[in-house]
Motif scaffolding. Sequence first.
Motif, mmCIF file in Angstrom:
data_model
loop_
_atom_site.group_PDB
_atom_site.id
_atom_site.type_symbol
_atom_site.label_atom_id
_atom_site.label_comp_id
_atom_site.label_asym_id
_atom_site.label_seq_id
_atom_site.Cartn_x
_atom_site.Cartn_y
_atom_site.Cartn_z
ATOM 1 N N ALA A 50 0.825 -1.385 0.066
ATOM 2 C CA ALA A 50 0.059 -0.064 0.056
ATOM 3 C C ALA A 50 0.976 1.288 0.106
ATOM 4 O O ALA A 50 0.584 2.111 -0.786
ATOM 5 C CB ALA A 50 -1.064 0.015 1.142
ATOM 6 N N ARG A 51 1.925 1.260 0.856
ATOM 7 C CA ARG A 51 2.947 2.239 1.040
ATOM 8 C C ARG A 51 3.623 2.770 -0.627
ATOM 9 O O ARG A 51 3.517 3.902 -1.071
ATOM 10 C CB ARG A 51 4.095 2.137 1.766
ATOM 11 N N LYS A 52 3.755 1.505 -1.042
ATOM 12 C CA LYS A 52 4.295 1.757 -2.459
ATOM 13 C C LYS A 52 3.318 2.335 -3.489
ATOM 14 O O LYS A 52 3.570 3.154 -4.153
ATOM 15 C CB LYS A 52 4.936 0.422 -3.082
ATOM 16 N N THR A 53 2.062 2.033 -3.196
ATOM 17 C CA THR A 53 0.978 2.361 -4.116
ATOM 18 C C THR A 53 0.883 4.188 -4.018
ATOM 19 O O THR A 53 0.798 4.668 -5.172
ATOM 20 C CB THR A 53 -0.263 1.746 -3.921
ATOM 21 N N TYR A 54 0.887 4.279 -2.573
ATOM 22 C CA TYR A 54 0.915 5.844 -2.600
ATOM 23 C C TYR A 54 2.105 6.441 -3.098
ATOM 24 O O TYR A 54 1.666 7.683 -3.605
ATOM 25 C CB TYR A 54 0.574 6.192 -1.044
ATOM 26 N N ALA A 55 3.024 6.125 -3.096
ATOM 27 C CA ALA A 55 4.352 6.588 -3.451
ATOM 28 C C ALA A 55 4.297 6.781 -5.285
ATOM 29 O O ALA A 55 4.760 7.808 -5.666
ATOM 30 C CB ALA A 55 5.559 5.735 -3.061
ATOM 31 N N ALA A 56 3.963 5.630 -5.728
ATOM 32 C CA ALA A 56 4.000 5.470 -7.302
ATOM 33 C C ALA A 56 2.721 6.810 -7.721
ATOM 34 O O ALA A 56 3.215 7.481 -8.599
ATOM 35 C CB ALA A 56 3.425 4.217 -7.742
ATOM 36 N N LYS A 57 1.645 6.900 -7.037
ATOM 37 C CA LYS A 57 0.896 7.771 -7.568
ATOM 38 C C LYS A 57 0.929 9.336 -6.955
ATOM 39 O O LYS A 57 0.315 10.227 -7.402
ATOM 40 C CB LYS A 57 -0.583 7.629 -6.876
ATOM 41 N N GLY A 58 1.776 9.402 -5.948
ATOM 42 C CA GLY A 58 2.021 10.817 -5.455
ATOM 43 C C GLY A 58 0.617 11.104 -4.699
ATOM 44 O O GLY A 58 0.242 12.396 -4.401
ATOM 45 N N ARG A 59 0.284 9.959 -3.919
ATOM 46 C CA ARG A 59 -1.402 10.161 -3.392
ATOM 47 C C ARG A 59 -1.149 10.273 -2.130
ATOM 48 O O ARG A 59 -0.529 9.638 -1.106
ATOM 49 C CB ARG A 59 -2.041 8.975 -3.815
ATOM 50 N N PRO A 60 -2.065 11.451 -1.347
ATOM 51 C CA PRO A 60 -1.859 11.520 0.205
ATOM 52 C C PRO A 60 -2.332 10.221 0.737
ATOM 53 O O PRO A 60 -3.284 9.407 0.236
ATOM 54 C CB PRO A 60 -3.011 12.607 0.285
ATOM 55 N N SER A 61 -1.594 9.770 1.816
ATOM 56 C CA SER A 61 -2.043 8.215 2.351
ATOM 57 C C SER A 61 -3.212 8.399 3.326
ATOM 58 O O SER A 61 -3.468 7.260 3.695
ATOM 59 C CB SER A 61 -0.409 7.738 3.218
ATOM 60 N N ASP A 62 -3.911 9.426 3.569
ATOM 61 C CA ASP A 62 -5.121 9.459 3.972
ATOM 62 C C ASP A 62 -6.408 8.999 3.180
ATOM 63 O O ASP A 62 -7.278 8.819 3.496
ATOM 64 C CB ASP A 62 -5.523 10.608 4.910
#
Length: 348
Positions: A50-62
Amino acid sequence: KTRVEKIDKAQMNMDIIDAAGQILRQGGLVAFPTETVYGLGANALDEEAARKTYAAKGRPSDNPLIVHIADLKDLYPITKGVPEKAVALAEKFWPGPLTMIFEKSEIVPHGTTGGLDTVAVRMPDDTVTLALIKAAGGYVSGPSANTSGRPSPTTAQHVLDDLDGKINMILDGGPVHIGVESTIVDMTVEPPMILRPGAVTKEMLEETVGEVSVDHTILTADSKTPPKAPGMKYRHYAPRAEMTVVEGSLEKVVDKISELAAAREREGHRTGIIATRETMDRYTSRNVKCIGTREDESTVAANLYAILRDFDDDGTEFIYSEAFASDGIGSAVMNRLLKAAGHHVINV
Ligand code: TXA
Ligand code: MG
């Protein structure tokens, strides 16, 4: 380097599916086609993925991810019970463009749910992706496979444009059918509440389970109440251009858009117009794109994001779009258009 694999839905190459499943089991990222938009897949039960997903998208993790499943029985282990109405909706609309929200069980990490104790679940209607989910062990998280803030991807090329080099693989199943994201319904409240409109409409839901309510922030610009789906608060689905939606009677809309676009062009700005088959040849502006026909608004949904991306690629600075009726799939179209325009609407 991101590996891109074309997949023929009629004759699936299982070696590719198995390889993709293996990547997901090992914590990697694989983008996949669905009937709505392309998703960015990861193992939904793996916090690190999940952490990698947020990083790839540049998406806020909330901003929580949707968990994709391939079998109705797989819903039970990740939830704390499934209400009867949800079973009825799953039987009616899965696989399909409907996401339901449940109380999550312990096995779903908070990394996947953006810290919430609820989980969003959907069974996508795409044979490639259903096979991928099975190959990956049953639970694949899938936000839209775009860079956060850009329009959602409706082709594998859109995914590549945003995420090349940031993810392991893209399964290219051709262009999607629907073009806007799934309807999200919160099943933890009574009556169930629509948090994001999509191809499964309020009327369709009500036919199966009776009364359904709607998060009122969907079509209004109320900035005091935060939307109940965390992702809906971001100005996403957005092109880089400043966009204005013009609503009213079609004659007046065409006149107003022509006038506004001409004024911008005289100022030397790159200007674009979103028109329909019915109005297309009434504009004299240079950069007019036809989004579909008013006789079938599902054509408008299918072309919306690709057109916003085209305008980005052209370096368009100002976009003027006609409005659509907000019933049926039109409510999803208008929700996305209004968000893309930052709720900048002119009524004529
Ligand atoms: O059609 C779709 O749903 C696509 C395809 C790939 O399946 N997926 C998609 O995911 O649109 P994403 O991450 O771009 O949008 C998920 C939305 C976000 O607005 C998020 O806030 C909301 O779902 N969401 C997810 N889990 C939630 C939860 N537990 N409670 C409330 N909202 C939730
Ligand atoms: Mg998204």
